[in-house]
Motif scaffolding. Structure first.
Motif, mmCIF file in Angstrom:
data_model
loop_
_atom_site.group_PDB
_atom_site.id
_atom_site.type_symbol
_atom_site.label_atom_id
_atom_site.label_comp_id
_atom_site.label_asym_id
_atom_site.label_seq_id
_atom_site.Cartn_x
_atom_site.Cartn_y
_atom_site.Cartn_z
ATOM 1 N N SER A 1 -52.315 5.162 19.053
ATOM 2 C CA SER A 1 -54.378 4.971 19.395
ATOM 3 C C SER A 1 -55.036 6.174 19.448
ATOM 4 C CB SER A 1 -53.765 3.896 20.470
ATOM 5 O OG SER A 1 -53.172 4.598 21.682
ATOM 6 N N ILE A 2 -54.110 6.931 20.220
ATOM 7 C CA ILE A 2 -55.328 8.445 20.494
ATOM 8 C C ILE A 2 -56.033 8.983 19.161
ATOM 9 C CG2 ILE A 2 -56.194 10.242 22.739
ATOM 10 C CD1 ILE A 2 -55.493 8.372 24.085
ATOM 11 N N TYR A 3 -54.850 9.418 19.055
ATOM 12 C CA TYR A 3 -54.839 10.283 17.492
ATOM 13 C C TYR A 3 -56.394 9.240 16.764
ATOM 14 C CZ TYR A 3 -53.961 12.675 13.180
ATOM 15 O OH TYR A 3 -54.037 13.712 11.721
ATOM 16 N N VAL B 1 -43.728 17.208 15.295
ATOM 17 C CA VAL B 1 -45.162 17.360 16.185
ATOM 18 C C VAL B 1 -44.797 15.825 16.902
ATOM 19 C CG1 VAL B 1 -47.146 18.249 18.123
ATOM 20 C CG2 VAL B 1 -46.400 19.570 15.752
ATOM 21 N N VAL B 2 -45.155 15.141 15.887
ATOM 22 C CA VAL B 2 -46.098 14.002 15.948
ATOM 23 C C VAL B 2 -44.320 12.810 16.042
ATOM 24 C CG1 VAL B 2 -46.136 11.292 15.348
ATOM 25 C CG2 VAL B 2 -47.596 13.834 14.255
ATOM 26 N N LEU C 1 -57.684 15.158 23.281
ATOM 27 C CA LEU C 1 -58.500 14.885 23.957
ATOM 28 C C LEU C 1 -59.603 15.879 23.092
ATOM 29 C CD1 LEU C 1 -58.876 11.590 24.907
ATOM 30 C CD2 LEU C 1 -59.477 11.583 23.008
ATOM 31 N N HIS C 2 -59.603 16.769 23.816
ATOM 32 C CA HIS C 2 -60.285 17.948 24.253
ATOM 33 C C HIS C 2 -60.405 18.476 23.196
ATOM 34 C CE1 HIS C 2 -60.306 17.658 28.583
ATOM 35 N NE2 HIS C 2 -61.327 18.430 28.015
ATOM 36 N N LEU C 3 -59.353 18.985 22.544
ATOM 37 C CA LEU C 3 -59.010 19.993 20.775
ATOM 38 C C LEU C 3 -59.272 19.465 20.075
ATOM 39 C CD1 LEU C 3 -57.972 21.929 19.075
ATOM 40 C CD2 LEU C 3 -55.720 19.740 19.653
ATOM 41 N N HIS C 4 -59.604 17.562 20.076
ATOM 42 C CA HIS C 4 -60.224 17.198 18.680
ATOM 43 C C HIS C 4 -60.956 17.004 19.177
ATOM 44 C CE1 HIS C 4 -55.631 14.960 17.255
ATOM 45 N NE2 HIS C 4 -55.881 16.585 17.689
ATOM 46 N N PHE D 1 -53.323 17.456 16.755
ATOM 47 C CA PHE D 1 -51.532 17.888 16.834
ATOM 48 C C PHE D 1 -51.644 15.588 16.875
ATOM 49 C CE2 PHE D 1 -52.639 18.446 21.486
ATOM 50 C CZ PHE D 1 -52.273 17.114 21.949
ATOM 51 N N GLY D 2 -50.420 15.545 17.160
ATOM 52 C CA GLY D 2 -50.002 13.758 16.504
ATOM 53 C C GLY D 2 -49.754 13.348 17.533
#
Ligand SMILES: NC(=O)c1ccc[n+]([C@@H]2O[C@H](COP(=O)([O-])OP(=O)(O)OC[C@H]3O[C@@H](n4cnc5c(N)ncnc54)[C@H](OP(=O)(O)O)[C@@H]3O)[C@@H](O)[C@H]2O)c1
Length: 260
Positions: free
Chosen positions: A148-150, A190-191, A106-109, A88-89
């Motif tokens: 940034s994290i995405y 979602v983003v 971060l955990h998911l991706h 997700f974003g």
């Protein structure tokens, strides 16, 4: 013998489309998603249309140790195809975004994708065959202010996939990073949950076409798959710019697309 594919994020969007393609080709499926309601709908749709066996696992893939739990749950089933698709974003400046959402992302991706790949790769190597598709993004090719994290997490998925694809040459196991541009799925809403309106209209791809492109690339064992001519061009463009310039162009596009 019938092959089995495990797909994460299979309850909607690209994961759903990839599941359809696998079912059509006769794979048995293990579908994983956090969304129990839609996952059950997808399971009954696929059971009705195709002859394959469809099992579902409802899990939040952003939790620690979830990859081990899944492998335990599928017991001795050999996984021939692994599709790490769930994601997700999140839009906003890093100083203002919610840490819990970012930590989950971060955990998911990164962690769950990497761990699931490590756990299932072992069996693939022993059998001398297997296919892994990791869902990266066009976002992987440059930094992404306001997401940034995405962007950084998708850069990780691309780099990780390319590196292990190289290590696995000659083993019978291939790894493909699929890097779509904007695609018409629930992802966009979602983003944009924290913006007034999502204004991305341009260059929006159809999910079934993106999935077909990624599926074909995975079956051929291609390492990086970028659907669409414009997206291919955009993926190489940053090489001809300074990193500062590329970053500021993304910032302008993000501002324009999502201004409240
Ligand atoms: N659409 C695009 O523009 C685009 C472009 C490039 C790359 N991608 C990538 O494509 C992948 C699939 O996205 P999509 O566009 O198909 O979006 P989508 O329609 O929102 O599908 C994502 C699926 O993953 C599930 N999911 C989210 N967080 C999860 C978690 N913690 N544990 C288990 N399942 C979870 C979602 O469930 P919920 O709906 O309940 O959250 C949803 O069913 C993502 O990795 C995304 O980054 C998308």
């Amino acid at each position: 013998m019938t092959k089995t594919a495990l797909i994460t994020g299979a309850a909607s969007g690209l994961g759903y489309e990839l599941s359809l393609l696998l079912a059509k080709d006769g794979y048995n499926l293990i579908l994983v998603d956090i969304d129990a309601k839609n996952l059950i709908k997808v399971q009954s749709e696929l059971n009705r249309i195709y002859k394959c066996q469809v099992d579902i696992i409802v899990k939040d893939l952003s939790k620690p140790h979830v990859a081990s739990e899944i492998v335990k749950e599928i017991d001795a089933v050999s996984i021939d195809v692994l599709i790490n698709n769930a994601g997700f974003g999140l839009f906003g400046t890093f100083s203002g975004t919610d840490w819990q959402r970012e930590s989950d992302m971060l955990h998911l991706h990164i962690l769950t994708t990497t761990h699931l790949t490590k756990l299932l790769l072992d069996g693939m190597l022993k059998r001398g065959s297997g296919k892994i598709l990791n869902m990266s993004s066009l976002a992987a090719f440059q930094p992404g202010p306001l997401m940034s994290i995405y962007y950084a997490s998708k850069a990780y998925m691309l780099s990780f996939s390319e590196a292990i694809a190289n290590e696995l040459i000659g083993t019978g196991v291939t790894v493909t990073a699929l890097c779509p541009g904007p695609t018409k799925t629930d992802f966009q809403s979602v983003v944009s949950e924290n913006t007034v309106d999502n204004k991305i209209r341009f260059n929006m791809a159809c999910p079934s076409k993106v999935a077909q492109y990624g599926y074909d690339a995975m079956q051929k064992g291609k390492t990086v798959a970028i659907p669409g001519k414009l997206n291919k061009f955009l993926s190489v463009l940053p090489r001809f710019l300074t990193r500062n310039k590329a970053t500021s162009i993304v910032r302008k596009i993000q501002d324009k697309n999502r201004e409240a």
